[in-house]
Design an enzyme around this catalytic site. Structure first.
Site, short mmCIF file in Angstrom:
data_model
loop_
_atom_site.label_atom_id
_atom_site.label_comp_id
_atom_site.label_asym_id
_atom_site.label_seq_id
_atom_site.Cartn_x
_atom_site.Cartn_y
_atom_site.Cartn_z
N HIS A 196 15.22 -32.31 43.33
CA HIS A 196 14.92 -33.71 43.64
C HIS A 196 15.68 -34.20 44.87
O HIS A 196 16.65 -33.58 45.32
CB HIS A 196 15.23 -34.62 42.45
N CYS A 212 21.03 -30.72 37.87
CA CYS A 212 19.86 -30.68 38.75
C CYS A 212 20.26 -30.23 40.16
O CYS A 212 21.41 -30.30 40.55
CB CYS A 212 19.20 -32.04 38.81
#
Length: 237
Positions: A196, A212
């Protein structure tokens, strides 16, 4: 006197014809060539500060996307190895594969033909929260909402207002998922880990997130456009 006068008139006529021929020659010699001012006086072109270049200014400059103004990244404050760049494919993986090297803080997308890869600098999860293995980028989203999982809410109760059942945090510049999110699945199940974007450019090259893989917003937009549908992803520990 008459002979002298005629001689003088004949001389003036010849001179007039010669002058006219010369002027006609200039007019018919084709378009004139002008040297651009910038080429003559390069010293007057504005100089960029050390560490900056027009190409990188364009790569990491301010952009408008999805109705949001993404600020320019001060890339000169980031080690150059983390800039987006095309490199030889040394991952051993075939074309279309995404490879995350958590030790080196790089993400590779192997390009068609398998000889080269587009490489991006990334931030990764803190020790204890990092994920490794192989999966598939099952789903992708522009300007996603963010819903922290229950495990994260348990560690950080202040996130409860965005937790499961709340609808999550609305898209925007302060949303932790940034401008794009690529969702990693394994064996058909959501791993809860993502590739992301992120507004915190100074986290690139560091281990700071809860598992992440984060990229600069300008880079995740570029990756989003390049990565194949249902791409295989390999995360090296």
């Amino acid at each position: 006197m008459t002979t002298d006068l005629l001689s003088r008139r004949r001389l003036l006529s010849l001179l007039a014809v010669g002058t006219a021929s010369t002027l006609a020659g200039c007019a018919s010699s084709g378009p004139q060539r002008f040297t651009p001012i910038a080429a003559v006086s390069p010293a007057f072109a504005p100089a960029l500060p050390p560490g900056r270049s027009p190409e990188l200014d364009a790569t990491y400059g301010e952009i408008v996307d999805g109705g949001f103004v993404i600020p320019a990244v001060p890339y000169w404050k980031i080690p150059p190895r983390f800039y987006r760049q095309r490199v030889p494919n040394e991952t051993g993986e075939p074309a279309g594969t995404v490879v995350v090297d958590t030790q080196q803080r790089f993400l590779y997308l192997v390009e068609p033909g398998g000889q080269t890869a587009m490489r991006y600098g990334v931030g990764i999860g803190r020790e204890g929260f990092a994920w490794q293995g192989e999966g598939v980028i099952q789903w992708r989203q522009k300007w996603p909402k963010w819903t922290p999982p229950s495990e994260m809410v348990a560690r950080q109760p202040e996130l409860a207002k965005y937790g499961p059942g709340t609808g999550g945090m609305e898209p925007g510049l302060m949303n932790p998922l940034g401008a794009r999110a690529l969702y990693i699945f394994k064996n058909g199940q959501d791993t809860l880990y993502r590739l992301h974007g992120n507004p915190e450019w100074n986290s690139i090259g560091k281990a700071v997130s809860s598992g992440c893989v984060r990229l600069m917003n300008q880079d995740i937009i570029d990756l989003y456009e390049r990565v194949p549908n249902k791409a295989r992803i390999v995360v090296w520990q």
